[in-house]
Motif scaffolding. Structure first.
Motif, PDB file in Angstrom:
ATOM      1  N   UNK A  33       4.488   2.307 -30.684  1.00 12.10           N
ATOM      2  CA  UNK A  33       5.597   2.981 -30.205  1.00 12.10           C
ATOM      3  C   UNK A  33       6.438   3.627 -31.327  1.00 12.10           C
ATOM      4  N   UNK A  34       5.680   4.510 -31.874  1.00  6.86           N
ATOM      5  CA  UNK A  34       6.262   5.363 -32.842  1.00  6.86           C
ATOM      6  C   UNK A  34       6.171   6.961 -32.613  1.00  6.86           C
ATOM      7  N   UNK A  35       7.191   7.516 -33.253  1.00  5.04           N
ATOM      8  CA  UNK A  35       7.137   9.012 -32.978  1.00  5.04           C
ATOM      9  C   UNK A  35       6.334   9.505 -33.877  1.00  5.04           C
ATOM     10  N   UNK A  36       5.613  10.812 -33.906  1.00  3.73           N
ATOM     11  CA  UNK A  36       4.699  11.497 -34.561  1.00  3.73           C
ATOM     12  C   UNK A  36       5.606  11.880 -35.925  1.00  3.73           C
ATOM     13  N   UNK A  37       5.109  11.908 -36.950  1.00  6.18           N
ATOM     14  CA  UNK A  37       5.690  12.144 -38.570  1.00  6.18           C
ATOM     15  C   UNK A  37       6.240  13.535 -38.347  1.00  6.18           C
ATOM     16  N   UNK A  38       6.014  14.456 -37.883  1.00  3.30           N
ATOM     17  CA  UNK A  38       6.623  15.802 -38.013  1.00  3.30           C
ATOM     18  C   UNK A  38       7.775  15.816 -37.071  1.00  3.30           C
ATOM     19  N   UNK A  39       8.103  14.953 -36.248  1.00  2.65           N
ATOM     20  CA  UNK A  39       9.370  14.883 -35.488  1.00  2.65           C
ATOM     21  C   UNK A  39      10.459  14.376 -36.261  1.00  2.65           C
ATOM     22  N   UNK A  40      10.454  13.722 -37.331  1.00  3.19           N
ATOM     23  CA  UNK A  40      11.504  13.319 -37.987  1.00  3.19           C
ATOM     24  C   UNK A  40      12.353  12.143 -37.405  1.00  3.19           C
ATOM     25  N   UNK A  41      11.778  11.434 -36.189  1.00  4.02           N
ATOM     26  CA  UNK A  41      12.784  10.404 -35.493  1.00  4.02           C
ATOM     27  C   UNK A  41      12.898   9.128 -36.540  1.00  4.02           C
ATOM     28  N   UNK A  42      13.462   8.360 -35.723  1.00  3.56           N
ATOM     29  CA  UNK A  42      13.670   7.048 -36.592  1.00  3.56           C
ATOM     30  C   UNK A  42      12.330   6.221 -36.936  1.00  3.56           C
ATOM     31  N   UNK A  43      11.441   6.326 -36.194  1.00  2.47           N
ATOM     32  CA  UNK A  43      10.278   5.658 -36.259  1.00  2.47           C
ATOM     33  C   UNK A  43       9.202   6.466 -36.870  1.00  2.47           C
ATOM     34  N   UNK A  44       9.322   7.972 -37.258  1.00  2.00           N
ATOM     35  CA  UNK A  44       8.463   8.863 -37.537  1.00  2.00           C
ATOM     36  C   UNK A  44       7.923   8.453 -38.933  1.00  2.00           C
ATOM     37  N   UNK A  45       9.065   8.089 -39.829  1.00  2.68           N
ATOM     38  CA  UNK A  45       8.643   7.730 -41.421  1.00  2.68           C
ATOM     39  C   UNK A  45       7.404   6.738 -41.357  1.00  2.68           C
ATOM     40  N   UNK A  83       2.422   7.418 -40.126  1.00  6.82           N
ATOM     41  CA  UNK A  83       1.134   7.547 -40.721  1.00  6.82           C
ATOM     42  C   UNK A  83       0.647   6.083 -40.958  1.00  6.82           C
ATOM     43  N   UNK A  84       1.473   5.213 -41.645  1.00  7.68           N
ATOM     44  CA  UNK A  84       1.001   4.198 -42.102  1.00  7.68           C
ATOM     45  C   UNK A  84       0.957   3.241 -40.955  1.00  7.68           C
ATOM     46  N   UNK A  85       1.352   3.075 -40.019  1.00  9.90           N
ATOM     47  CA  UNK A  85       0.701   2.168 -38.663  1.00  9.90           C
ATOM     48  C   UNK A  85      -0.148   2.925 -38.010  1.00  9.90           C
ATOM     49  N   UNK A  86      -0.650   4.157 -37.935  1.00 10.57           N
ATOM     50  CA  UNK A  86      -1.779   4.791 -37.430  1.00 10.57           C
ATOM     51  C   UNK A  86      -2.657   4.453 -38.377  1.00 10.57           C
ATOM     52  N   UNK A  87      -2.556   4.243 -39.755  1.00 12.46           N
ATOM     53  CA  UNK A  87      -3.615   3.932 -40.418  1.00 12.46           C
ATOM     54  C   UNK A  87      -4.064   2.382 -40.408  1.00 12.46           C
ATOM     55  N   UNK A  88      -2.995   1.509 -40.147  1.00 10.24           N
ATOM     56  CA  UNK A  88      -3.471   0.105 -39.755  1.00 10.24           C
ATOM     57  C   UNK A  88      -4.233   0.038 -38.747  1.00 10.24           C
ATOM     58  N   UNK A  89      -3.948   0.691 -37.543  1.00 11.60           N
ATOM     59  CA  UNK A  89      -4.715   0.766 -36.210  1.00 11.60           C
ATOM     60  C   UNK A  89      -6.141   1.232 -36.608  1.00 11.60           C
ATOM     61  N   UNK A  90      -6.301   2.359 -37.240  1.00 10.52           N
ATOM     62  CA  UNK A  90      -7.606   3.027 -37.385  1.00 10.52           C
ATOM     63  C   UNK A  90      -8.311   2.366 -38.099  1.00 10.52           C
ATOM     64  N   UNK A  91      -7.668   1.622 -39.275  1.00 18.17           N
ATOM     65  CA  UNK A  91      -8.511   0.730 -40.373  1.00 18.17           C
ATOM     66  C   UNK A  91      -8.903  -0.361 -39.929  1.00 18.17           C
ATOM     67  N   UNK A  92      -8.347  -0.999 -38.568  1.00 10.90           N
ATOM     68  CA  UNK A  92      -8.819  -2.157 -37.737  1.00 10.90           C
ATOM     69  C   UNK A  92     -10.049  -1.694 -37.061  1.00 10.90           C
ATOM     70  N   UNK A  93     -10.282  -0.363 -36.804  1.00  8.35           N
ATOM     71  CA  UNK A  93     -11.353   0.037 -36.024  1.00  8.35           C
ATOM     72  C   UNK A  93     -11.194   0.461 -34.629  1.00  8.35           C
ATOM     73  N   UNK A  94      -9.842   0.905 -34.219  1.00  6.97           N
ATOM     74  CA  UNK A  94      -9.548   1.221 -32.880  1.00  6.97           C
ATOM     75  C   UNK A  94      -8.901   2.518 -32.874  1.00  6.97           C
ATOM     76  N   UNK A  95      -9.090   3.194 -31.780  1.00  6.09           N
ATOM     77  CA  UNK A  95      -8.404   4.580 -31.474  1.00  6.09           C
ATOM     78  C   UNK A  95      -6.885   4.092 -31.355  1.00  6.09           C
ATOM     79  N   UNK A  96      -6.268   5.087 -31.540  1.00  8.17           N
ATOM     80  CA  UNK A  96      -4.696   5.052 -31.757  1.00  8.17           C
ATOM     81  C   UNK A  96      -3.835   6.340 -31.116  1.00  8.17           C
ATOM     82  N   UNK A  97      -3.001   5.852 -30.358  1.00  6.38           N
ATOM     83  CA  UNK A  97      -2.064   6.833 -29.804  1.00  6.38           C
ATOM     84  C   UNK A  97      -0.598   6.596 -30.190  1.00  6.38           C
TER      85      UNK A  97
END
Length: 160
Positions: A114-126, A129-143
């Motif tokens: 439940x985060x916004x994409x980095x380029x949107x500059x919303x509250x969770x956008x920053x 990338x970190x959280x997508x990296x956490x998920x993909x680093x654990x071996x899962x697809x991420x949206x």
């Protein structure tokens, strides 16, 4: 062991389910062409933070979900990055449990955060990338939003 499996799980229709029953449904649904989508959301109240984690099945012959809720002291999650990271940790832990303990293949699981994409500059956008990296680093697809419906819609509905 993943703490989430010990919570009270409820079907989308409001029926209490044992986690072992949910695993059986997951297996049957995957066999009929479904995929598992996992997402967690949180909601702050005056003194508590309510976390809701959803396991959703979609595709093939199935479209259903299960969720579990937990309320914890707000003082542990006053900072946004801490709370959002905890949402993702819960989803990753549950997905890892399903793979390791229930022998379901990781390619059958997609995590929604439940985060916004980095380029949107919303509250969770920053944190995106970190959280997508956490998920993909654990071996899962991420949206992420707006495609993260398991967290953004299903879990959100039950976190209130």
């Amino acid at each position: 062991m993943c703490d989430l499996v010990n919570l009270n799980w409820i079907s989308g229709s409001g029926v209490k389910k044992d986690f072992i029953e949910i695993v059986q449904v997951l297996r049957e649904s995957i066999a009929s062409g479904s995929k598992i989508f996992i997402g967690t959301d949180s909601f702050k109240t005056k003194n508590r933070v309510n976390f809701a984690t959803a396991i959703c099945l979609f595709g093939g012959d199935t479209s259903r979900y299960f969720f579990a809720k937990e309320s914890v002291p707000r003082s542990k999650y006053n900072v946004l990055v801490t709370r959002i990271t905890e949402e993702v940790r819960r989803s990753v832990d549950l997905a890892e449990y399903i793979i390791k303990k229930e022998n379901i293949e990781s390619e059958n699981i997609e995590l929604h955060i439940d985060v916004s994409p980095f380029n949107l500059k919303n509250g969770t956008s920053r944190f995106s990338d970190m959280l997508k990296g956490y998920v993909t680093g654990a071996g899962f697809e991420c949206r992420v939003k707006p495609d993260a419906w398991a967290s953004q819609t299903v879990a959100d509905r039950h976190s209130k």
